[in-house]
Scaffold this motif. Structure first.
Motif, short mmCIF file in Angstrom:
data_model
loop_
_atom_site.label_atom_id
_atom_site.label_comp_id
_atom_site.label_asym_id
_atom_site.label_seq_id
_atom_site.Cartn_x
_atom_site.Cartn_y
_atom_site.Cartn_z
N GLY A 153 0.81 -1.21 0.00
CA GLY A 153 0.00 0.00 0.00
C GLY A 153 0.84 1.26 0.00
N GLN A 154 0.47 2.20 0.86
CA GLN A 154 1.19 3.47 0.95
C GLN A 154 2.53 3.32 1.65
N GLY A 155 2.66 2.30 2.50
CA GLY A 155 3.89 2.13 3.25
C GLY A 155 4.01 3.15 4.38
N HIS A 156 5.08 3.04 5.16
CA HIS A 156 5.32 3.93 6.29
C HIS A 156 6.66 4.63 6.14
N TYR A 157 6.73 5.84 6.68
CA TYR A 157 7.99 6.58 6.63
C TYR A 157 9.04 5.99 7.58
N TYR A 158 8.60 5.51 8.73
CA TYR A 158 9.54 4.97 9.72
C TYR A 158 9.22 3.51 10.00
N GLY A 159 10.25 2.69 10.15
CA GLY A 159 10.06 1.27 10.40
C GLY A 159 9.23 0.61 9.33
N PRO A 160 9.54 0.83 8.04
CA PRO A 160 8.68 0.33 6.97
C PRO A 160 8.74 -1.18 6.79
N THR A 161 7.61 -1.74 6.41
CA THR A 161 7.52 -3.15 6.06
C THR A 161 7.57 -3.28 4.54
N PHE A 162 8.27 -4.31 4.05
CA PHE A 162 8.36 -4.58 2.62
C PHE A 162 7.86 -6.00 2.35
N ILE A 163 7.31 -6.20 1.17
CA ILE A 163 6.89 -7.53 0.73
C ILE A 163 7.65 -7.87 -0.53
N ARG A 171 10.18 -6.26 8.09
CA ARG A 171 10.16 -4.88 8.58
C ARG A 171 11.59 -4.43 8.82
N TYR A 172 11.90 -3.24 8.32
CA TYR A 172 13.25 -2.69 8.43
C TYR A 172 13.24 -1.49 9.37
N PRO A 173 14.26 -1.35 10.19
CA PRO A 173 14.37 -0.16 11.02
C PRO A 173 14.80 1.04 10.19
N GLY A 174 14.49 2.25 10.66
CA GLY A 174 14.99 3.44 10.01
C GLY A 174 13.98 4.14 9.13
N TYR A 175 14.49 5.06 8.34
CA TYR A 175 13.68 5.95 7.51
C TYR A 175 13.53 5.38 6.10
N VAL A 176 12.32 5.39 5.59
CA VAL A 176 11.98 4.63 4.38
C VAL A 176 12.83 5.02 3.17
N THR A 177 13.12 6.31 3.00
CA THR A 177 13.89 6.72 1.82
C THR A 177 15.29 6.12 1.87
N ASN A 178 15.89 6.11 3.05
CA ASN A 178 17.21 5.50 3.21
C ASN A 178 17.16 3.99 3.01
N HIS A 203 10.08 5.65 -4.41
CA HIS A 203 10.14 6.35 -3.12
C HIS A 203 8.75 6.74 -2.63
N LYS A 204 8.57 6.66 -1.32
CA LYS A 204 7.32 7.12 -0.70
C LYS A 204 7.25 8.64 -0.66
N ALA A 205 8.39 9.27 -0.43
CA ALA A 205 8.43 10.75 -0.40
C ALA A 205 7.96 11.29 -1.75
N THR A 206 7.19 12.34 -1.79
CA THR A 206 6.84 13.25 -0.71
C THR A 206 5.36 13.16 -0.33
N ASN A 271 4.04 4.50 16.53
CA ASN A 271 4.38 3.23 17.17
C ASN A 271 5.44 2.46 16.39
N ARG A 272 5.69 2.88 15.16
CA ARG A 272 6.73 2.25 14.35
C ARG A 272 8.09 2.90 14.58
N PHE A 273 8.11 3.99 15.32
CA PHE A 273 9.36 4.70 15.58
C PHE A 273 10.19 3.97 16.65
N SER A 274 11.50 4.09 16.54
CA SER A 274 12.36 3.67 17.64
C SER A 274 12.25 4.72 18.74
N PRO A 275 12.65 4.41 19.97
CA PRO A 275 12.60 5.42 21.04
C PRO A 275 13.36 6.70 20.67
N ALA A 276 14.50 6.58 20.04
CA ALA A 276 15.29 7.76 19.67
C ALA A 276 14.58 8.59 18.60
#
Length: 521
Positions: A153-163, A171-178, A203-206, A271-276
């Motif tokens: 679908g649209q995906g997430h900016y942080y902690g994105p899941t890929f199929i 699911r990968y940690p970090g920012y989707v563009t990276n 890319h999901k952005a923008t 909720n997909r964000f890391s604490p930092a």
């Protein structure tokens, strides 16, 4: 014959052949190919990235040095238009080279019919490895790709899941563009180096809700963006423009879109964000931006203009990471030695409003959403600094890629290769572009419409809940504020445009549209 002499003659002949195919006016009998070695192709495809937000297109405020680099080292298209200004249908058009009514993907959040032909299948027949990594947004996994690893679908900016191609999710940690860039580079490093490749970097952005990478938070906070001249458009004479639901003033949400007092505990996004990551967002948006909003106690125009400023700051900050990652990919091509024989394309799925007419989003046939950025680089073939002003459509993207790679173009593709325009040839080219938008009423209450975009005039037929016409003179009224339909003195121009619109509808076999324009209204 001496072996060295024979080899030398072959080298000269090959060089002459390579030169001949790029000489203006040269017309080979076979589909045009531009050099003996089949080029690799990387198609970088973003989401909702407006041409007004790219410095190569004249933006004085956005910073896009890497997109600009592709344009400088290759070609920039100034009138690249889409057939249906919405995300999923644009991707379906890229894959099929066909209008929405023929590929079956008219509106978002449907499933793309995977049993129809897609152009990467032709590349596979020509020996290419094919892959799509990142955002696809088609609700299914199309054929034609040796490798898929895409956002559901649209995906997430942080902690994105890929199929992936097998249906496995990760699911990968970090920012989707990276993450998209890393996965793309991983695939490039692991591919079969004996074969040419075609790679879509999606890319999901923008896309909304414009969540920047941590390092880009506040990147534009010191900038005060000028209001677009049409920000307070009253929509006189344009009923669909008046009755939409996509204004920054009324539609844009403070909490979700602009992160004013966002819900960092219950929202699925955070909720997909890391604490930092969550802490960085909280420190910026809650302790700074939300505090500023509370202190100002805004209402009316002051509130609308504050929302506009925040929208652009977040939107362009999100675009920063997009451009930076494009630069990382270009650097990889240079270091790996792939740059010389790799076509690099950057495009967005459609345009976007950055406050023009008071709006965000897309959908309308008006210029900011109809036109989308497109820059392309191919060393030795496309002359640096090439500018293309002719009307190019996204139905033309597929046949152009096929043409560049020396791959046969299937007859069912509706677009045409614009390779001759990229190599400086003078050829007959379209004067009109046909458009058909369907999605109504959700999510933005934009009436469905059909239209013709010519070199000077634009004719639009809205239908469904409201049946009426619009006519604009783009030279005298580039902001499309004055509807000239029915105005005395424009009868002949209107009749001519209606005839041309019908010609386009028949050419592209849109039977539903033909019934609408022939309804007598």
């Amino acid at each position: 014959m001496n072996l060295k002499i024979g080899v030398g003659i072959l080298v000269v002949i090959s060089a002459l052949a390579a030169v001949l195919v790029v000489i203006p006016g040269y017309s080979p009998k076979e589909p045009e190919t531009v050099q003996a070695t089949r080029p690799n192709v990387i198609f970088i495809f973003s989401d909702d990235h407006a041409y007004q937000a790219i410095s190569a297109y004249g933006s004085k405020l956005a910073k896009t040095p890497n997109i600009d680099r592709i344009a400088k080292e290759g070609a920039i298209l100034y009138n690249n238009v889409v057939t249906n200004s919405i995300c999923g249908p644009s991707r379906a058009t890229l894959l099929t080279g066909k209008y929405s009514h023929l590929n079956g993907y008219k509106v978002n959040e449907r499933k793309f019919e995977i049993n129809q032909p897609v152009f990467p299948e032709e590349l596979q027949k020509n020996g290419y490895q094919t892959a799509w990594i990142g955002k696809m947004h088609l609700g299914s996994l199309p054929h034609g790709f040796n490798y898929l690893n895409v956002l559901p679908g649209q995906g997430h900016y942080y902690g994105p899941t890929f199929i992936n191609s097998n249906g496995d999710t990760t699911r990968y940690p970090g920012y989707v563009t990276n993450v998209v860039t890393k996965l793309s580079l991983d695939w490039l490093n692991q591919r079969d180096a004996s074969k040419p490749f075609f790679l879509v970097v999606g890319h999901k952005a923008t896309h909304r809700e414009w969540l920047p990478d941590l390092q880009d938070l506040g990147a534009y906070d010191k900038v005060n963006f000028p209001l677009p001249a049409t920000f307070y458009d009253n929509y006189e004479g344009r009923e669909a423009a008046k009755n939409q639901d996509m204004t920054i003033d009324k539609t844009m949400r403070l909490k979700e879109d602009l992160k004013v007092h966002a819900d960092y505990e219950k929202s699925g996004i955070y909720n997909r964000f890391s604490p930092a990551e969550k802490k960085a967002f909280y420190d910026y948006y809650e302790n700074k931006i939300s505090k500023e909003f509370d202190e100002k106690k805004l209402s009316g125009k002051a509130l609308a203009e504050w929302k506009f400023q925040r929208y652009l700051k977040d939107y362009l900050a999100t675009a920063n990471s997009l451009d930076r990652n494009i630069g990382e990919l270009l650097d990889y091509l240079d270091k790996s030695g792939l740059a010389k024989n790799t076509v690099v394309i950057y495009a967005s799925d459609q345009g976007f409003y950055l406050g023009e007419h008071g709006w965000f989003d897309k959908r309308f046939i008006y210029e900011q959403s109809l036109k989308t950025p497109f820059v392309i680089r191919y060393p030795g073939v496309i002359k640096p600094g090439t500018q293309v002003s002719q009307l190019v459509s996204n139905i033309d993207w597929a046949p152009t890629v096929l043409n560049l790679t020396g791959t046969a173009i299937p007859k069912e593709i509706q677009g045409e290769s614009f390779l001759p325009l990229l190599t400086g040839k003078k050829v007959a080219w379209r004067k009109d572009a046909y458009y058909h938008y369907y999605e109504y009423p959700q999510p933005h209450h934009v009436y469905p419409h059909i239209g013709l975009r010519g070199e000077q005039y634009k004719l639009v037929r809205f239908y469904g809940p409201k049946d009426y016409w619009e006519l604009f003179d783009l030279k005298r009224d580039p902001q499309e504020l004055r509807n000239l339909y029915g105005v005395k003195g424009y009868e002949a121009i209107t009749a001519d445009l209606k005839a041309r619109l019908k010609d386009q509808i028949r050419k592209y076999k849109d039977d539903e549209a033909l019934k609408i324009v022939e309804s007598g209204i």
